[in-house]
Design an enzyme around this catalytic site. Sequence first.
Site, PDB file in Angstrom:
ATOM      1  N   ASP A 155       0.912  -1.137   0.000  1.00 11.28           N
ATOM      2  CA  ASP A 155       0.000   0.000   0.000  1.00 11.28           C
ATOM      3  C   ASP A 155       0.950   1.183   0.000  1.00 11.28           C
ATOM      4  O   ASP A 155       1.550   1.497   1.031  1.00 11.28           O
ATOM      5  CB  ASP A 155      -0.875   0.007   1.256  1.00 11.28           C
ATOM      6  CG  ASP A 155      -1.868   1.162   1.219  1.00 11.28           C
ATOM      7  OD1 ASP A 155      -1.449   2.282   0.872  1.00 11.28           O
ATOM      8  OD2 ASP A 155      -3.043   0.947   1.526  1.00 11.28           O
ATOM      9  N   HIS A 156       1.134   1.815  -1.135  1.00 10.32           N
ATOM     10  CA  HIS A 156       2.259   2.752  -1.228  1.00 10.32           C
ATOM     11  C   HIS A 156       2.092   3.952  -0.291  1.00 10.32           C
ATOM     12  O   HIS A 156       3.058   4.624   0.025  1.00 10.32           O
ATOM     13  CB  HIS A 156       2.531   3.174  -2.671  1.00 10.32           C
ATOM     14  CG  HIS A 156       1.600   4.217  -3.216  1.00 10.32           C
ATOM     15  ND1 HIS A 156       0.353   3.915  -3.689  1.00 10.32           N
ATOM     16  CD2 HIS A 156       1.733   5.552  -3.368  1.00 10.32           C
ATOM     17  CE1 HIS A 156      -0.234   5.022  -4.102  1.00 10.32           C
ATOM     18  NE2 HIS A 156       0.587   6.043  -3.919  1.00 10.32           N
ATOM     19  N   HIS A 175      -5.669   2.909   1.041  1.00  8.53           N
ATOM     20  CA  HIS A 175      -4.961   4.092   1.550  1.00  8.53           C
ATOM     21  C   HIS A 175      -5.721   4.814   2.666  1.00  8.53           C
ATOM     22  O   HIS A 175      -5.148   5.196   3.680  1.00  8.53           O
ATOM     23  CB  HIS A 175      -4.703   5.104   0.426  1.00  8.53           C
ATOM     24  CG  HIS A 175      -4.097   4.509  -0.809  1.00  8.53           C
ATOM     25  ND1 HIS A 175      -3.182   3.490  -0.764  1.00  8.53           N
ATOM     26  CD2 HIS A 175      -4.265   4.808  -2.130  1.00  8.53           C
ATOM     27  CE1 HIS A 175      -2.822   3.187  -2.008  1.00  8.53           C
ATOM     28  NE2 HIS A 175      -3.460   3.963  -2.837  1.00  8.53           N
ATOM     29  N   LYS A 196      -4.312  18.801  -5.676  1.00 10.21           N
ATOM     30  CA  LYS A 196      -3.766  17.483  -5.347  1.00 10.21           C
ATOM     31  C   LYS A 196      -3.213  17.586  -3.935  1.00 10.21           C
ATOM     32  O   LYS A 196      -2.263  18.338  -3.684  1.00 10.21           O
ATOM     33  CB  LYS A 196      -2.644  17.162  -6.342  1.00 10.21           C
ATOM     34  CG  LYS A 196      -1.682  16.067  -5.910  1.00 10.21           C
ATOM     35  CD  LYS A 196      -2.251  14.710  -6.120  1.00 10.21           C
ATOM     36  CE  LYS A 196      -1.300  13.596  -5.691  1.00 10.21           C
ATOM     37  NZ  LYS A 196      -1.953  12.327  -5.503  1.00 10.21           N
TER      38      LYS A 196
HETATM   39  C1  BG6 Z   1      -3.283   4.621  -6.415  1.00  8.59           C
HETATM   40  C2  BG6 Z   1      -4.629   4.679  -7.076  1.00  8.59           C
HETATM   41  O1  BG6 Z   1      -3.237   3.575  -5.492  1.00  8.59           O
HETATM   42  O2  BG6 Z   1      -3.010   5.851  -5.767  1.00  8.59           O
HETATM   43  C3  BG6 Z   1      -4.704   5.849  -8.034  1.00  8.59           C
HETATM   44  O3  BG6 Z   1      -4.880   3.468  -7.762  1.00  8.59           O
HETATM   45  C4  BG6 Z   1      -4.288   7.132  -7.367  1.00  8.59           C
HETATM   46  O4  BG6 Z   1      -6.014   5.961  -8.581  1.00  8.59           O
HETATM   47  C5  BG6 Z   1      -2.967   6.970  -6.622  1.00  8.59           C
HETATM   48  O5  BG6 Z   1      -4.170   8.133  -8.357  1.00  8.59           O
HETATM   49  C6  BG6 Z   1      -2.643   8.202  -5.790  1.00  8.59           C
HETATM   50  O6  BG6 Z   1      -1.360   8.079  -5.267  1.00  8.59           O
HETATM   51  P1  BG6 Z   1      -0.460   9.339  -4.950  1.00  8.59           P
HETATM   52  O7  BG6 Z   1       0.763   8.783  -4.304  1.00  8.59           O
HETATM   53  O8  BG6 Z   1      -0.193  10.031  -6.245  1.00  8.59           O
HETATM   54  O9  BG6 Z   1      -1.281  10.220  -4.032  1.00  8.59           O
END
Ligand code: BG6
Length: 506
Positions: free
Chosen positions: A179-180, A242, A348
């Site tokens: 889960d990044h 997330h 964002k």
């Molecule tokens: C991903 C989703 O896990 O996370 C994407 O599948 C999303 O839809 C992305 O855009 C957002 O990640 P970050 O790190 O750019 O906020």
Amino acid sequence: MTNTVFFLFGATGDLARRKLYPAIYSLYRERKLGDRFAVIGLARRPKTSEQFREDVLESIKEFARYNVTKDEQWASFAEHFEYMPLDINNTEAFRELKTVADRLDDKFDVGGNRLFYLALAPELFGSVSHHLQAGGLLETPGWARLVIEKPFGYDLPSAEKLNAEIRQVFEEKDIYRIDHYLGKEMVQNINVVRFANAFFEPLWNNKYIANIQITLSETVGVEERGGYYDHSGALRDMGQNHMLQMLAMMAMEPPSRLSPEDIRDEKVKVFRSLRGFQSAAEARANTVRGQYAAGNLKGKPVVGYREEDSVNPESTTETYFAARVFVDNFRWAGVPFYIRTGKRLPVKTTEVVVEFKNVPNNVYLSKKHKLEPNLLVFRVNPMEGIYFKMNGKQPGSEGAIVPVAMDFCQSCQVGLNTPEAYERLLHDAARGDSTYFTRWDEVALAWKYVDKIAAAWGERTDNLNLYQAGTWGPDQAQQLLSEDGFKWWPVNGQDEGEVAWEFTKR
Ligand code: BG6
């Protein structure tokens, strides 16, 4: 140092290009990888190792934190990379892969450690695991670990099935579910701020905290991922993983030890305490779903979701999701956690806001002034930092009270050069630290929670609210908080064009 052969399945895909190659390069430049490693790029497309290295170079030039030029240093990095076209349904091809891996293992003196990174569609995780076993790749003197990307299933039954397939081959301790968000600096910092500072813990409960708000807003639409996204939607794409993971980080108890299992045990307890919905109507009353219609973003017109590539023109998939979540335990009883995420929102950003209860309104200053509540804000993304909003006397005034901020801007200090989530996670997987990967019981409980919401939404067709691209989503999400006497706090000090909290601007 982590001696490893990395097997990158999906080597020609977007994730590998944008995140994985740049992450490996940063680890190399920071000497976290050493020289005893190899990377085998695997995908269906035929290409030579030479072409592969050129593609890797391009991706690093475009996305890495470190500059690169094609020189000696590059050459000694690039020689660790090889490419092999692979039909993932062919066991014989996996035997060939073993030969390649053994050769590279010898060449770079890796010692048998193997990390299989599946940047593939989840439907393929099970069969690839089985082929790895059948091809003899798991018979190795070192360790063999599986790293898999989300989504881990589509709902609880499919996740259980997937898990069962993988578990026939790998033990839980060797499965690293990414889960990044857990690799992000400021998400990891939540634990440090909470548990390494004496003054937060006494206040971290329902006596002093009014509510917690987690916002994960994106300006992008679905880009080239319409096919995947239309099947998934915001609840499954962001909510199940997330958002709930960040909520767990905020709500968990201090672990008894700093071991991965102790930390994950505490998160599991939070997931177990999530208040389930007694009925579909209750689930609907506590959630909002929306989909973006055409609008304007940063002065440019953008199309509506249904007009995006590979999206059904009559799609009812949500691109926005908000919920009021309760954690029913002693610490959090009665404190709402509001979570929201959406595509095509005005900025964002990822922020977690802790709103403290206000001072009693019948004493001293609060009798004469309308005091703002104290806020503690974790800025996760793209700006990193923490600020605390409190009340102070306006200098030079007769006693006017204004909100002031203590602002720790991490990005201002280290620039935008903090390690990427994938660097941290790849490094952790290679050295066997699973703290910031999701364990099966967390994943299962998160699905259980989310499935109830999805089922409640599925019963009715009238709960999808359209919002104009470039706005903060459906009005119903504001109502969710106003029903409780709260409001969403502006993120990034900015709400629909209006600049709030001037004092935080630099
Ligand atoms: C991903 C989703 O896990 O996370 C994407 O599948 C999303 O839809 C992305 O855009 C957002 O990640 P970050 O790190 O750019 O906020």
